[in-house]
Design a protein around this motif. Sequence first.
Motif, PDB file in Angstrom:
ATOM      1  N   THR A  25       0.816  -1.214   0.000  1.00 13.21           N
ATOM      2  CA  THR A  25       0.000   0.000   0.000  1.00 13.21           C
ATOM      3  C   THR A  25       0.848   1.261   0.000  1.00 13.21           C
ATOM      4  OG1 THR A  25      -1.739  -1.136   1.237  1.00 13.21           O
ATOM      5  CG2 THR A  25      -1.817   1.270   1.235  1.00 13.21           C
ATOM      6  N   VAL A  26       1.866   1.300   0.839  1.00 16.94           N
ATOM      7  CA  VAL A  26       2.631   2.535   1.053  1.00 16.94           C
ATOM      8  C   VAL A  26       4.087   2.401   0.679  1.00 16.94           C
ATOM      9  CG1 VAL A  26       3.405   4.201   2.796  1.00 16.94           C
ATOM     10  CG2 VAL A  26       1.088   3.261   2.916  1.00 16.94           C
ATOM     11  N   ASN A  27       4.725   1.343   1.084  1.00 15.50           N
ATOM     12  CA  ASN A  27       6.179   1.308   1.133  1.00 15.50           C
ATOM     13  C   ASN A  27       6.825   1.297  -0.243  1.00 15.50           C
ATOM     14  OD1 ASN A  27       8.728   1.143   2.197  1.00 15.50           O
ATOM     15  ND2 ASN A  27       8.662  -1.047   2.547  1.00 15.50           N
ATOM     16  N   ASN A  28       7.813   2.153  -0.436  1.00 16.97           N
ATOM     17  CA  ASN A  28       8.662   2.083  -1.621  1.00 16.97           C
ATOM     18  C   ASN A  28      10.131   2.186  -1.246  1.00 16.97           C
ATOM     19  OD1 ASN A  28       8.840   4.749  -0.906  1.00 16.97           O
ATOM     20  ND2 ASN A  28       8.113   5.567  -2.854  1.00 16.97           N
ATOM     21  N   ILE A  29      10.438   1.894   0.030  1.00 15.19           N
ATOM     22  CA  ILE A  29      11.821   1.847   0.489  1.00 15.19           C
ATOM     23  C   ILE A  29      12.008   0.632   1.392  1.00 15.19           C
ATOM     24  CG2 ILE A  29      12.170   4.347   0.372  1.00 15.19           C
ATOM     25  CD1 ILE A  29      11.747   4.497   3.376  1.00 15.19           C
ATOM     26  N   ASN A  30      13.237   0.206   1.527  1.00 17.58           N
ATOM     27  CA  ASN A  30      13.568  -0.861   2.475  1.00 17.58           C
ATOM     28  C   ASN A  30      13.722  -0.202   3.842  1.00 17.58           C
ATOM     29  OD1 ASN A  30      14.959  -2.715   4.138  1.00 17.58           O
ATOM     30  ND2 ASN A  30      15.772  -3.772   2.337  1.00 17.58           N
ATOM     31  N   ILE A  31      12.639  -0.219   4.625  1.00 17.73           N
ATOM     32  CA  ILE A  31      12.578   0.563   5.856  1.00 17.73           C
ATOM     33  C   ILE A  31      13.652   0.157   6.860  1.00 17.73           C
ATOM     34  CG2 ILE A  31      11.163   1.038   7.898  1.00 17.73           C
ATOM     35  CD1 ILE A  31       8.709   0.912   6.052  1.00 17.73           C
ATOM     36  N   VAL A  32      13.753  -1.118   7.156  1.00 11.13           N
ATOM     37  CA  VAL A  32      14.687  -1.569   8.187  1.00 11.13           C
ATOM     38  C   VAL A  32      16.123  -1.258   7.778  1.00 11.13           C
ATOM     39  CG1 VAL A  32      15.590  -3.590   9.408  1.00 11.13           C
ATOM     40  CG2 VAL A  32      13.113  -3.320   9.085  1.00 11.13           C
ATOM     41  N   ASN A  33      16.462  -1.493   6.527  1.00  7.54           N
ATOM     42  CA  ASN A  33      17.811  -1.206   6.045  1.00  7.54           C
ATOM     43  C   ASN A  33      18.124   0.281   6.162  1.00  7.54           C
ATOM     44  OD1 ASN A  33      19.929  -2.855   5.121  1.00  7.54           O
ATOM     45  ND2 ASN A  33      19.719  -2.085   3.035  1.00  7.54           N
ATOM     46  N   ALA A  34      17.158   1.106   5.769  1.00  3.59           N
ATOM     47  CA  ALA A  34      17.361   2.553   5.844  1.00  3.59           C
ATOM     48  C   ALA A  34      17.528   3.020   7.286  1.00  3.59           C
ATOM     49  CB  ALA A  34      16.197   3.281   5.177  1.00  3.59           C
ATOM     50  N   LEU A  35      16.746   2.461   8.200  1.00  2.00           N
ATOM     51  CA  LEU A  35      16.846   2.855   9.607  1.00  2.00           C
ATOM     52  C   LEU A  35      18.219   2.503  10.180  1.00  2.00           C
ATOM     53  CD1 LEU A  35      13.296   1.829  10.894  1.00  2.00           C
ATOM     54  CD2 LEU A  35      14.163   4.163  10.614  1.00  2.00           C
ATOM     55  N   HIS A  36      18.719   1.318   9.875  1.00  2.00           N
ATOM     56  CA  HIS A  36      20.057   0.946  10.366  1.00  2.00           C
ATOM     57  C   HIS A  36      21.134   1.860   9.764  1.00  2.00           C
ATOM     58  CE1 HIS A  36      19.133  -2.530  12.788  1.00  2.00           C
ATOM     59  NE2 HIS A  36      18.489  -3.134  11.809  1.00  2.00           N
ATOM     60  N   ALA A  37      21.007   2.176   8.477  1.00  2.00           N
ATOM     61  CA  ALA A  37      22.000   3.037   7.830  1.00  2.00           C
ATOM     62  C   ALA A  37      21.997   4.432   8.446  1.00  2.00           C
ATOM     63  CB  ALA A  37      21.726   3.116   6.330  1.00  2.00           C
ATOM     64  N   LEU A  38      20.806   4.978   8.691  1.00  2.00           N
ATOM     65  CA  LEU A  38      20.724   6.317   9.270  1.00  2.00           C
ATOM     66  C   LEU A  38      21.206   6.329  10.718  1.00  2.00           C
ATOM     67  CD1 LEU A  38      17.324   7.527   7.770  1.00  2.00           C
ATOM     68  CD2 LEU A  38      19.640   8.167   7.058  1.00  2.00           C
ATOM     69  N   LYS A  39      20.921   5.266  11.449  1.00  2.00           N
ATOM     70  CA  LYS A  39      21.422   5.201  12.823  1.00  2.00           C
ATOM     71  C   LYS A  39      22.949   5.148  12.821  1.00  2.00           C
ATOM     72  CE  LYS A  39      21.088   2.732  17.224  1.00  2.00           C
ATOM     73  NZ  LYS A  39      20.482   1.596  17.970  1.00  2.00           N
ATOM     74  N   ALA A  40      23.529   4.396  11.895  1.00  2.00           N
ATOM     75  CA  ALA A  40      24.993   4.340  11.786  1.00  2.00           C
ATOM     76  C   ALA A  40      25.549   5.725  11.460  1.00  2.00           C
ATOM     77  CB  ALA A  40      25.400   3.334  10.718  1.00  2.00           C
ATOM     78  N   ARG A  41      24.896   6.432  10.536  1.00  2.00           N
ATOM     79  CA  ARG A  41      25.353   7.772  10.139  1.00  2.00           C
ATOM     80  C   ARG A  41      25.338   8.732  11.320  1.00  2.00           C
ATOM     81  NH1 ARG A  41      21.842  10.652   5.600  1.00  2.00           N
ATOM     82  NH2 ARG A  41      22.901   9.118   4.273  1.00  2.00           N
ATOM     83  N   TYR A  42      24.225   8.781  12.027  1.00  2.00           N
ATOM     84  CA  TYR A  42      24.096   9.780  13.088  1.00  2.00           C
ATOM     85  C   TYR A  42      24.848   9.381  14.348  1.00  2.00           C
ATOM     86  CZ  TYR A  42      20.683  11.647   9.845  1.00  2.00           C
ATOM     87  OH  TYR A  42      20.082  12.149   8.717  1.00  2.00           O
ATOM     88  N   ALA A  43      25.077   8.089  14.551  1.00  2.00           N
ATOM     89  CA  ALA A  43      25.957   7.668  15.640  1.00  2.00           C
ATOM     90  C   ALA A  43      27.389   8.117  15.349  1.00  2.00           C
ATOM     91  CB  ALA A  43      25.892   6.161  15.829  1.00  2.00           C
ATOM     92  N   LEU A  44      27.808   7.987  14.105  1.00  2.00           N
ATOM     93  CA  LEU A  44      29.139   8.463  13.711  1.00  2.00           C
ATOM     94  C   LEU A  44      29.244   9.971  13.913  1.00  2.00           C
ATOM     95  CD1 LEU A  44      31.876   7.666  12.240  1.00  2.00           C
ATOM     96  CD2 LEU A  44      30.777   8.562  10.175  1.00  2.00           C
ATOM     97  N   PHE A  45      28.236  10.708  13.456  1.00  2.00           N
ATOM     98  CA  PHE A  45      28.275  12.162  13.554  1.00  2.00           C
ATOM     99  C   PHE A  45      28.310  12.635  15.007  1.00  2.00           C
ATOM    100  CE2 PHE A  45      26.043  13.125   9.219  1.00  2.00           C
ATOM    101  CZ  PHE A  45      27.103  12.538   8.558  1.00  2.00           C
ATOM    102  N   SER A  46      27.724  11.849  15.915  1.00  2.00           N
ATOM    103  CA  SER A  46      27.683  12.243  17.326  1.00  2.00           C
ATOM    104  C   SER A  46      28.758  11.567  18.157  1.00  2.00           C
ATOM    105  CB  SER A  46      26.293  11.950  17.915  1.00  2.00           C
ATOM    106  OG  SER A  46      25.937  10.595  17.758  1.00  2.00           O
ATOM    107  N   GLY A  47      29.737  10.933  17.502  1.00  2.00           N
ATOM    108  CA  GLY A  47      30.888  10.372  18.201  1.00  2.00           C
ATOM    109  C   GLY A  47      30.639   9.072  18.926  1.00  2.00           C
ATOM    110  N   GLN A  48      29.574   8.345  18.568  1.00  2.00           N
ATOM    111  CA  GLN A  48      29.253   7.066  19.204  1.00  2.00           C
ATOM    112  C   GLN A  48      29.733   5.937  18.278  1.00  2.00           C
ATOM    113  OE1 GLN A  48      25.234   7.342  21.462  1.00  2.00           O
ATOM    114  NE2 GLN A  48      24.995   8.784  19.756  1.00  2.00           N
ATOM    115  N   TYR A  49      31.030   5.674  18.328  1.00  2.00           N
ATOM    116  CA  TYR A  49      31.659   4.844  17.309  1.00  2.00           C
ATOM    117  C   TYR A  49      31.288   3.368  17.411  1.00  2.00           C
ATOM    118  CZ  TYR A  49      34.192   9.187  16.885  1.00  2.00           C
ATOM    119  OH  TYR A  49      34.497  10.506  16.745  1.00  2.00           O
TER     120      TYR A  49
END
Length: 444
Positions: free
Chosen positions: A205-229
């Motif tokens: 109905t709605v989804n056109n992205i791989n939600i779980v994959n995107a969430l993990h990628a964004l969490k990795a990005r923002y953890a890096l940006f905030s120094g949580q290696y």
Amino acid sequence: MKNFKKNSIYIACSLLTLTGMMSSCKKDFEDPSRASTEVALGSSQALSAVAMGVNRTYTLSRTGVLFNSVTASGFASNELRLLNAGNIPELQLSTGGSAVDGTNTILFNMWASSLKVIDESNKVIAGAEALGDKNYAAGLIGYVTVFKALSLGTLSSFWEKVPVTIGKAAPFVDRMDGYKAAIAAIDNALTKITANPISTQFNSTVNNINIVNALHALKARYALFSGQYAIALSEANAVVTPTVIPPNKNTITSADISPFKFDAANVNIIASVASSNNVFQPTDANLGLTGTLVPDANDKRIPFYTIMAGSPASLRMAGFATSVTGSFPIFLPGEIPLIKAEAYARQTTPDLNSALTELNKVITKTTDVFGVGASLTALTGPYTQPQLLELIYKHRCIELFASGLKLEDMRRFGRPVAEMKRRFMPYPFQERDNNPNTPANPTF
């Protein structure tokens, strides 16, 4: 991006999503002429329509978060050159320094659209919590959280302090707390999805992205940006990043990676603006990089991102600005090993060997699902930590060109102020006029 049917539910919910954009810095997104939020968002159909509206607010038009973040970062970090000085907001950012002020509409649109996305996402999440179908609800929560996290991350990338709650007098927090708020939202969404996996009905109905994959990628990005290696490494390892188009497929699908998708009715606005050849193009064939950062002459990412075109021929954007119906990545596969490389290099006890191994995955990559590949010879080292970090920065600049991430990278890697047009952005006047908590503007 999906085509949207113009039925009564869509029209009503589109109005719910889009009404009041120009007053958004008041953080008062309610329209007194419409039904209450509780009534309007009481069904999965209405929530789905608003969720798709969140996508549209983020990705579509020159007022959206995507276009304005790419543009602001591109000028401030010297990725882009201005073609027409009559474009005043772009001229301010291209000039930099005190020329950039609270009147800048690129910054206002990015600020207002980010807050709009966060506000509407919060409403969808609250409405989804009340649904009986928890699997469909998990899909809704995960879907809008992708855009909520991106918007929190965008605010935190451009401003020193940010609001993470919505209200006429919302308090501001340090931008590192903004990244942490994005991570907290992602954690909530992943918890919901783990407890109740996203339903097939939601995906159809709605989804056109791989939600779980995107969430993990964004969490990795923002953890890096905030120094949580440690978190950055863990989340990067959870991301599935196919390196080539899978066998028997000639297109990218949401099962492979997570791009924003566009069509003739809902165009890739970055490609649309670039094709006009009236606003911006790449600074030069080196993507604005100088000295030791200049790309290798054989780096295949340069002809991916740039092209000589027109009459007379001039350097123009290619890559994700080639086609108005072409996709734009939420994250590139190459970003994930670059996150790992930097996290290994920056952790308390640096692991420079592992960092080099991850960096070489990007340097030697011949292609990926988007066609991005350097095809260079692996680096052998040995390198000191500063040397390796500079190499990681260099290849982030090339691999992630015009992604809206470079200004954050420049600060994190301690690049000279002389390389930047602005270090942080001033707050829009509309925000200052309506929120007494708005901080003082940065000097640069």
